[in-house]
Design an enzyme around this catalytic site. Structure first.
Site, PDB file in Angstrom:
ATOM      1  CB  ALA A 253      -1.089   0.201   0.789  1.00  0.00           C
ATOM      2  CB  CYS A 261       4.118   3.242 -18.400  1.00  0.00           C
ATOM      3  SG  CYS A 261       5.149   3.078 -19.449  1.00  0.00           S
TER       4      CYS A 261
END
Ligand code: NAD
Length: 438
Positions: A253, A261
């Site tokens: 997380a 990208c």
């Protein structure tokens, strides 16, 4: 084999250098004359671990050349790789102007059979568009191959030299054979070349990046839930990652994905879906979750500072979109800094490799520091945006002596919560309100 690579950025430079390393004669082409001058002078233009050494070796041994002249660059080449930008256009679709313009120019220049290999990330159907662009003036037979690139910045050389797989989209047996001969030296450990049609190859790249982005957004939502339920996302991560159907990677997380990208590719796949009237519900949510997650720590900081960041001096560690790169395109750090500045905070920041790029983007707006500790001098808090290893075991005593207040907003969960509490820090992180590791 004589090979040309058009576009000498992160993908093109790594591709060209690695192909030279296996004995090919490679010319890299770029319209950026300044970049070409530097490369010809032996100065590497990006930070990528391990690239410097093989770049210098192949330059010296005259297997690697650079030019800004397309005609000179492709002269005698049997294969032309396109590693050109495909940024989001105004409507969110991948902008194909660079790929198609170069394809047209190539069409005018070729006079014997050649393979044009597209390494750029492009929407389904681009191979056909490239073919048409080349065909406009080509006097000879040619093939267009879709060969999406999966390298990751930060480990790009390793990824290129030992790829998990090579995807080749082509309907030409001749082209497939030649592509196989180029890639076999990189597949000695037995990883596969996967042949398929062009459209599937193009979609494979978008599917891969979108799936990874989905994993990140999923874990960030689990982290947010952990905070509300008094669970710890690190424990949950370990608990699910040991299931090999899920896997341990891409489960951390944090403050969301960035880079050149994931954001553009997820958006482009949504746009492609829209065009065929398919509502890709998951991906729209992936983007929404990421947008909220990126600046999540600012809300936490606002609350901590009684709703007002005006006049606060904030130290920042980490500016690149991830460790081991100097790339700051779509980096969460940059978005956060701009927001913090707009709320009246002042920023003093450090990154091990991205300072030059940050100076171009934010020079004059923030204080660029020489090292991580300088960024803490008299600061009201420290923000951590990138998980560079050098930030993982800092000198906490020194940090305390430099900071005005012992407050850390950690977007990458770098530290053990108990350790920081022992030093008296107020420590905010992602999804670990419950700090129990057992
Ligand atoms: P980049 O911006 O680093 O490099 C592109 C280069 O092309 C630049 O140096 C630019 O000057 C040059 N260029 C632009 N127009 C040109 C022209 N007409 N002739 C010659 N050169 C020209 O981009 P990148 O990160 O290398 O990405 C290239 C493509 O590869 C994109 O489609 C991207 O989505 C894809 N890709 C990138 C990564 C990555 O990690 N960066 C990984 C896989 C795929």
């Amino acid at each position: 084999m004589k090979i040309a690579v058009i576009g000498s950025g992160y993908v093109g430079l790594v591709t060209g250098t690695c192909l030279a390393e296996t004995g090919n004669n490679v010319t890299c082409v770029d319209i950026d004359i300044n970049k070409i001058e530097k490369l010809n002078a032996g100065i590497i233009t990006i930070y990528e671990p391990g690239l410097d050494v093989i770049f210098k070796r192949n330059l010296k041994q005259e297997r690697l050349f650079f030019t800004s002249n397309l005609a000179a660059g492709i002269k005698g080449a049997k294969i032309i790789f396109l590693a050109l930008p495909t940024p989001p256009g105004e409507d969110g679709n991948a902008d194909l102007q660079y790929v198609l313009k170069v394809s047209e120019e190539i069409g005018k220049l070729i006079d014997e059979y050649i393979i044009i290999v597209n390494k750029s990330t492009v929407p389904v159907g681009t191979s056909e568009k490239v073919r048409k662009a080349v065909e406009k003036s080509a006097k000879t037979d040619f093939d267009v191959v879709s060969n999406p690139e999966f390298l990751r910045e930060g480990v790009a050389v390793e990824d290129f030299m030992k790829p998990d797989r090579i995807v080749i989209g082509s309907s030409s047996d001749k082209a497939k054979k030649i592509m196989e001969s180029i890639y076999l030296p990189f597949l000695r450990q037995g990883n596969p070349i996967i042949f398929m049609d062009e459209r599937s190859a193009e979609l494979t790249k978008y599917a891969a990046n979108s799936f990874l982005a989905t994993k990140i957004s999923f874990m960030n939502e689990i982290a947010n839930l952990c905070d509300l339920l008094g669970a710890n996302v690190d424990n949950v991560r370990k608990g699910i990652g040991t299931d090999d159907r899920i896997g341990k990677r891409f489960l951390f997380a944090g403050i969301g994905y960035g880079g050149s990208c994931f954001p553009k590719d997820v958006l482009a796949l949504c746009k492609t879906s829209d065009e065929v009237k398919y509502d890709f519900k998951i991906l729209n949510s992936v983007m929404e979750v990421n947008a909220l997650q990126k600046t999540k720590l600012i809300e936490t900081a606002r609350q901590y500072f009684d709703g007002n960041l005006n006049g606060k001096v904030l130290g920042v560690w980490g500016l690149a979109f991830k460790p081991y790169t100097d790339d700051i395109r779509e980096a969460p750090a940059i978005e956060n800094i701009r927001k913090l500045l707009s709320e009246g905070a002042s920023i003093q920041a450090f990154d091990p490799e991205a300072m030059e790029n940050v100076e171009k983007e934010l020079g004059g707006l923030i204080k660029l520091c020489d090292n991580q500790y300088q960024a803490l001098e008299n600061a009201d808090a420290l923000f951590i945006f990138t998980e560079w290893p050098v930030f993982r075991t800092p000198d906490f005593e020194k940090m305390i002596s430099l900071l005005k207040s012992k407050v850390i907003f950690d977007g990458r969960n770098l530290y053990e919560i108990d350790d920081l509490h022992k030093f008296g820090f107020t420590y905010f992180n992602i999804g670990r309100t419950n700090n129990s590791s057992r």
